[in-house]
Design a protein around this motif. Structure first.
Motif, PDB file in Angstrom:
ATOM      1  N   ASP A   9      -2.068  81.475  40.752  1.00 41.47           N
ATOM      2  CA  ASP A   9      -1.116  82.615  40.687  1.00 41.47           C
ATOM      3  C   ASP A   9      -2.003  83.834  39.988  1.00 41.47           C
ATOM      4  OD1 ASP A   9       0.663  84.016  41.635  1.00 41.47           O
ATOM      5  OD2 ASP A   9       2.400  82.787  40.762  1.00 41.47           O
ATOM      6  N   MET A  42      -2.663  81.883  45.127  1.00 43.77           N
ATOM      7  CA  MET A  42      -1.151  81.599  45.673  1.00 43.77           C
ATOM      8  C   MET A  42      -0.290  82.636  45.144  1.00 43.77           C
ATOM      9  SD  MET A  42      -1.163  77.461  44.589  1.00 43.77           S
ATOM     10  CE  MET A  42       0.635  77.331  45.098  1.00 43.77           C
ATOM     11  N   ALA A  52      -2.303  86.308  49.342  1.00 46.50           N
ATOM     12  CA  ALA A  52      -2.278  84.888  49.663  1.00 46.50           C
ATOM     13  C   ALA A  52      -2.418  84.380  51.111  1.00 46.50           C
ATOM     14  CB  ALA A  52      -1.184  84.244  48.764  1.00 46.50           C
TER      15      ALA A  52
END
Length: 222
Positions: A9, A42, A52
């Motif tokens: 992330d 992500m 993403a």
């Protein structure tokens, strides 16, 4: 040969998920130069959601737009058009609040005046394109305006007791006496991406829980 899937992330406020994946690959390659890397950055519905999807879906196309950012200045951004499918013959639009009305777009916090107008303008652009589905990530907001900025950009009208439009942002929420949705634009199928379930008000409300992140400093502010 080693095959490595890189699925970070973002590191909020410092590096995007895509850049993090690239940095991880560069570091790994220094000790294992034969490794094969699969980049799958992500997002949780906040900043980086469009990126993403772009990395994960072949044939996705960035659609550049200019919107009113959370401080009212013009922001050059984009939404993502996913290829058509049997269920979405005109394609799917992916839009994230983070890149249109997000807190990272601010130079300083604006807890009372930041709003979600830019998100609504991006949604309107996707509707103008005629997409079959909207996928909307609503994390990383700069405001607690209850979505009034977004809805206003889509045709809604929020009025005070005297029938005058209320100010943008959280500043106008307390004076909303009526909502005229007559001109609100219809939408196709909509899917919302979020990792929280907070309502707007109350002890678990977005204003109470996330307000301090956006600059609200005391219970009197909420």
């Amino acid at each position: 040969m080693t095959r490595v899937v890189l699925a970070p992330d973002s590191f909020k406020g410092t590096i995007t998920a895509a850049d993090a994946a690239t940095a991880l690959a560069d570091g790994w390659a220094t000790v294992d130069p034969t490794a094969e890397f699969v980049h799958r950055p992500m997002a949780d519905g906040g900043e980086g959601t469009v990126a993403a999807f772009e990395a994960a879906v072949p044939g996705a196309v960035r659609m550049p737009i200019t919107v009113d950012g959370p401080a009212g200045e013009k922001i050059d951004t984009s939404w993502l058009l996913l290829p058509p499918t049997r269920d979405t013959p005109a394609g799917t639009a992916v839009i994230d609040l983070g890149s249109t009305s997000g807190i990272e777009l601010l130079r300083e916090l604006r807890p009372w005046d930041a709003d979600t107008t830019g998100l609504g303008q991006a949604l309107a652009a996707a509707l103008d394109h005629g997409v079959s589905r909207l996928v909307v990530g609503i994390g990383s907001s700069a405001s607690t305006d209850g979505g009034t900025g977004m809805l206003s950009a889509l045709g809604a009208l929020f009025l005070d007791a005297a029938g005058a439009p209320v100010p943008r942002g959280a500043r106008g929420l307390a004076s909303v006496a009526s909502a005229d949705l007559t001109a609100l634009r219809p939408a196709p199928e909509v899917r919302v991406l979020t990792d929280v379930t907070n309502p707007l008000t109350g002890p678990r409300g977005a204003a109470a829980v996330f307000g301090p992140q956006k600059g609200l400093r005391s219970p009197d502010d909420i």
